[in-house]
Structure formats: structure tokens, C-alpha cells
Design an enzyme around this catalytic site. Structure first.
Site, PDB file in Angstrom:
ATOM      1  N   ASN A   8       0.872  -1.175   0.000  1.00 20.89           N
ATOM      2  CA  ASN A   8       0.000   0.000   0.000  1.00 20.89           C
ATOM      3  C   ASN A   8       0.907   1.223   0.000  1.00 20.89           C
ATOM      4  OD1 ASN A   8      -1.786   2.062   0.503  1.00 20.89           O
ATOM      5  ND2 ASN A   8      -2.316   1.410   2.584  1.00 20.89           N
ATOM      6  N   LYS A  10       0.163   4.223  -0.270  1.00 22.15           N
ATOM      7  CA  LYS A  10      -0.460   5.435   0.290  1.00 22.15           C
ATOM      8  C   LYS A  10      -0.168   6.628  -0.627  1.00 22.15           C
ATOM      9  CE  LYS A  10      -0.141   3.271   4.768  1.00 22.15           C
ATOM     10  NZ  LYS A  10      -0.235   3.416   6.198  1.00 22.15           N
ATOM     11  N   HIS A  93      -9.633   1.465   4.557  1.00 22.51           N
ATOM     12  CA  HIS A  93      -8.385   1.621   5.297  1.00 22.51           C
ATOM     13  C   HIS A  93      -8.624   2.560   6.484  1.00 22.51           C
ATOM     14  CE1 HIS A  93      -4.319   2.762   6.335  1.00 22.51           C
ATOM     15  NE2 HIS A  93      -3.932   1.647   5.735  1.00 22.51           N
ATOM     16  N   GLU A  95      -7.029   4.919   7.603  1.00 26.62           N
ATOM     17  CA  GLU A  95      -6.793   6.343   7.303  1.00 26.62           C
ATOM     18  C   GLU A  95      -8.001   6.950   6.595  1.00 26.62           C
ATOM     19  OE1 GLU A  95      -3.034   5.692   5.379  1.00 26.62           O
ATOM     20  OE2 GLU A  95      -2.171   5.134   7.313  1.00 26.62           O
ATOM     21  N   GLU A 164      -6.017  -4.770  10.348  1.00 27.29           N
ATOM     22  CA  GLU A 164      -4.999  -3.745  10.547  1.00 27.29           C
ATOM     23  C   GLU A 164      -5.299  -2.979  11.833  1.00 27.29           C
ATOM     24  OE1 GLU A 164      -2.811  -2.684   6.626  1.00 27.29           O
ATOM     25  OE2 GLU A 164      -4.375  -1.232   7.018  1.00 27.29           O
ATOM     26  N   GLY A 170       1.766   2.141  10.721  1.00 28.55           N
ATOM     27  CA  GLY A 170       2.726   3.228  10.583  1.00 28.55           C
ATOM     28  C   GLY A 170       3.411   3.626  11.876  1.00 28.55           C
ATOM     29  N   SER A 208       2.804  -2.208  10.381  1.00 29.41           N
ATOM     30  CA  SER A 208       4.239  -2.307  10.671  1.00 29.41           C
ATOM     31  C   SER A 208       4.802  -3.701  10.421  1.00 29.41           C
ATOM     32  CB  SER A 208       4.532  -1.835  12.100  1.00 29.41           C
ATOM     33  OG  SER A 208       4.108  -0.484  12.256  1.00 29.41           O
TER      34      SER A 208
HETATM   35  P1  PGA Z   1       2.428   0.168   7.677  1.00 28.01           P
HETATM   36  O1  PGA Z   1       1.029   0.413   6.940  1.00 28.01           O
HETATM   37  O2  PGA Z   1       2.978  -1.139   7.134  1.00 28.01           O
HETATM   38  O3  PGA Z   1       3.280   1.338   7.307  1.00 28.01           O
HETATM   39  O4  PGA Z   1       2.130   0.097   9.133  1.00 28.01           O
HETATM   40  C1  PGA Z   1       0.151  -0.654   6.669  1.00 28.01           C
HETATM   41  C2  PGA Z   1      -1.089  -0.104   6.038  1.00 28.01           C
HETATM   42  O5  PGA Z   1      -1.502   1.005   6.394  1.00 28.01           O
HETATM   43  O6  PGA Z   1      -1.696  -0.759   5.165  1.00 28.01           O
END
Ligand code: PGA
Length: 246
Positions: A8, A10, A93, A95, A164, A170, A208
Site C-alpha cells: 500500500n 499510500k 483503510h 486512514e 490492521e 505506521g 508495521s
Molecule cells: P504500515 O502500513 O505497514 O506502514 O504500518 C500498513 C497499512 O496502512 O496498510
């Protein structure tokens, strides 16, 4: 079941940076034992489509409109994604849920739009830190998945699900393999109650995940792949997760 590792990106990337990243992934593709995808910003779909054409790397998007077409400025429809041979589309997601106030019902509708266009939605669910600390993890993820099951009924076995935990996205704080497996098992059980084909739904872990923790997570019985944010922006890190899924 064949695992899926999806990157992803982003809101990252550029025409200049995308090409060497994708080319580095493609160099490794002949050795892949799992399915691999990159979910890119919509403005780069054409570029990445051309780069991956005829290769094993699948193209993905990060969001889709709840609407089919029309006066929805700034939105991208499922049919438009399909025009670029998009195979997967992330929906819900954390976010998007947080910064764009996407409700469970909105996420369920987005999954429906993707499915209707022949695109596999990667439906994200997950609890915040406050919800985990309040002992609400199961209740939250079950509610989020229930909305998608309710709207998509018999098609539910066609989705990919991603657990998630918001506190892991993140942050560098990965869920332990045991913590993740516990929630994945809850989600699997819920899918089984909804569909006799639930066992073919891939449940990804995201938050992460990196080269050093991937193998432990991917060894869990109900963890069928990963949704990778930060580590998907560097070919070497992403490819070592792909290798761990083999
Ligand atoms: P991350 O993000 O691996 O940077 O924690 C995962 C995601 O948001 O899909």
C-alpha cells in the site's frame, strides 16, 4: 491457500521513483510462491499498468467511489479502475475511516462497487488503541466485518480481508503473531458463519509488518498474507516479506 502480499503505497511515489521500484520487484517475480500486488495512487495506475503488463505483479488501487458515475468531483469509480486492469482495491483503510469519516456502511458499499466491477476488495478492519485497551477489539472488528457481510451476502467469499490494528499502522508497533492470530481466528469464524466458502477468504495482517517480523506473523494458521505500508516503498524490504510468504 496461496498467500497474498499487497503493498500500500499510500500517498507516496512519483513518476520518477515508481519505475525503478516496480522494475526491481519484477526482477524477482519468477521466484514468487505467493500472489503479489502494489496498490498505487490513482494518477499512477496507467504508469504502473504499463510496467507490470504481462507480469506476475498485480495492480491495485487504494480506494473507490461508492457511486457508479456522475457528478462526484474528485471521485474515481470502479469502472475507471477496471479500465486500468486493477485487480485489487483497498477499501475501508483506517486512514480513510479516520480522515474521511468513512462509516461501516460506506466501506461495505465500496466493497460492493469493487465486486460488481470484477475487482477484489481488500476490506480493512481494525481497532484503535483506546478500543483495545477497553477490551473492545473483537466487538469492533466484528461490527466492521458484519456491515460488509450484510451488504455483500453470498459474494463475501470473493473478498480479501485485512486486519490492521490502528495502533500498529505506521507506528512500528506490530501486533505479536499471537495477538494477530487471535483476531484473525475471530474473523475467520465470523466468515464461516456467513459463507460455506469462508475458508478461501484470505485474511491479511497489516500494521508495521517488515522483513524481520513477517515470517512469524505469516506462520500463523489464519494469517494468509500481508498489507504492507512503509516497507512497500523499498524493493528490498518488500521482497523479503514476499520471500517470507513463500
Ligand atoms: P504500515 O502500513 O505497514 O506502514 O504500518 C500498513 C497499512 O496502512 O496498510
Amino acid at each position: 491457500m496461496k498467500k497474498l502480499i499487497a503493498g500500500n503505497w499510500k500517498m507516496n511515489g512519483s513518476l520518477e521513483a515508481n519505475a525503478p521500484l516496480v522494475q526491481a520487484l519484477l526482477m524477482d517475480a519468477s521466484g514468487w510462491a505467493c500472489d503479489v500486488a502494489v496498490c498505487v495512487p490513482p494518477v499512477y495506475l496507467a504508469q504502473v499498468q504499463a510496467l507490470v503488463h504481462g507480469n506476475r505483479l498485480n495492480l491495485g488501487a487504494q480506494d473507490v467511489s461508492t457511486h457508479e458515475a456522475g457528478a462526484f468531483t474528485g471521485e474515481v469509480s470502479a469502472a475507471m479502475l477496471k479500465d486500468f486492469a486493477v485487480r485489487y482495491c483497498i477499501v475501508g483503510h483506517s486512514e480513510r475511516r479516520h480522515y474521511h469519516q468513512e462509516s461501516d456502511a460506506t466501506v461495505a458499499l465500496k466493497a460492493q462497487r469493487a465486486l460488481a466491477a470484477g475487482i477484489t476488495p481488500i476490506v480493512c478492519v481494525g481497532e484503535t488503541l483506546a478500543q483495545r485497551e477497553a477490551g473492545l477489539t473483537e466487538e469492533v472488528v466484528k461490527r466492521q466485518l458484519a456491515a460488509v457481510v450484510h451488504t455483500n451476502g453470498h459474494c463475501i467469499s470473493e473478498i480479501v480481508l485485512a486486519y490492521e490494528p490502528v495502533w500498529a499502522v505506521g507506528t512500528g508497533n506490530t501486533a505479536s503473531p499471537q495477538q494477530a492470530q487471535q483476531v484473525h481466528h475471530v474473523l475467520r469464524t465470523q466468515l464461516q458463519a456467513a459463507s460455506q466458502h469462508a475458508d478461501r477468504v484470505r485474511i491479511l495482517y497489516g500494521g508495521s509488518m517488515n522483513a524481520s517480523n513477517a515470517a512469524g506473523l505469516l506462520a500463523q494458521p489464519d494469517i494468509d498474507g500481508g498489507l504492507i505500508g512503509g516497507a512497500a516503498l523499498q524493493a528490498a524490504a518488500f521482497l523479503s516479506i514476499v520471500a517470507a510468504a513463500g
